[in-house]
Design an enzyme around this catalytic site. Structure first.
Site, PDB file in Angstrom:
ATOM      1  N   ARG A  18       2.610  42.674  -0.370  1.00 55.59           N
ATOM      2  CA  ARG A  18       3.850  42.852   0.415  1.00 55.59           C
ATOM      3  C   ARG A  18       4.047  44.297   0.850  1.00 55.59           C
ATOM      4  O   ARG A  18       4.391  44.556   2.003  1.00 55.59           O
ATOM      5  CB  ARG A  18       5.074  42.374  -0.370  1.00 55.59           C
ATOM      6  N   ASN A  36       7.319  36.942  -1.053  1.00 54.62           N
ATOM      7  CA  ASN A  36       6.537  36.059  -1.916  1.00 54.62           C
ATOM      8  C   ASN A  36       7.162  34.679  -1.884  1.00 54.62           C
ATOM      9  O   ASN A  36       8.384  34.536  -1.755  1.00 54.62           O
ATOM     10  CB  ASN A  36       6.541  36.559  -3.364  1.00 54.62           C
TER      11      ASN A  36
END
Length: 91
Positions: A18, A36
């Site tokens: 990320r 996520n």
């Protein structure tokens, strides 16, 4: 502005995916978000200039050094309404 939603599967959580995606998207001037998913995948919504967007999708197939990308599901999407690129909470 073209936009894509990506579902990225493999070893993509716990490896900095990320943060890496956030840096790549920001560097390319894209708008959207990354988060996520509870099933272990990462989801991205990215929008911007076509060339930059394609460069981002190509980069996502590699990911950061510790990641292993097994599969990417790519679909057309609506561009985000907010400018910039950010991390969202897990969904």
């Amino acid at each position: 502005m073209p936009a894509r939603r990506l579902r990225i599967e493999g070893r993509v959580q716990g490896v900095g995916y990320r943060d890496w995606a956030l840096r790549e998207a920001t560097r390319l001037g894209l708008h959207g978000w990354v988060r996520n998913l509870r099933d272990g995948a990462v989801e991205v919504l990215a929008a911007g200039e076509p060339g930059a967007l394609q460069d981002f999708v190509t980069a996502c197939r590699r990911g950061p050094a510790l990641a292993r990308v097994d599969r990417i599901e790519e679909t057309l999407a609506e561009a985000p309404t907010e400018p910039g690129f950010r991390r969202l909470p897990t969904r």
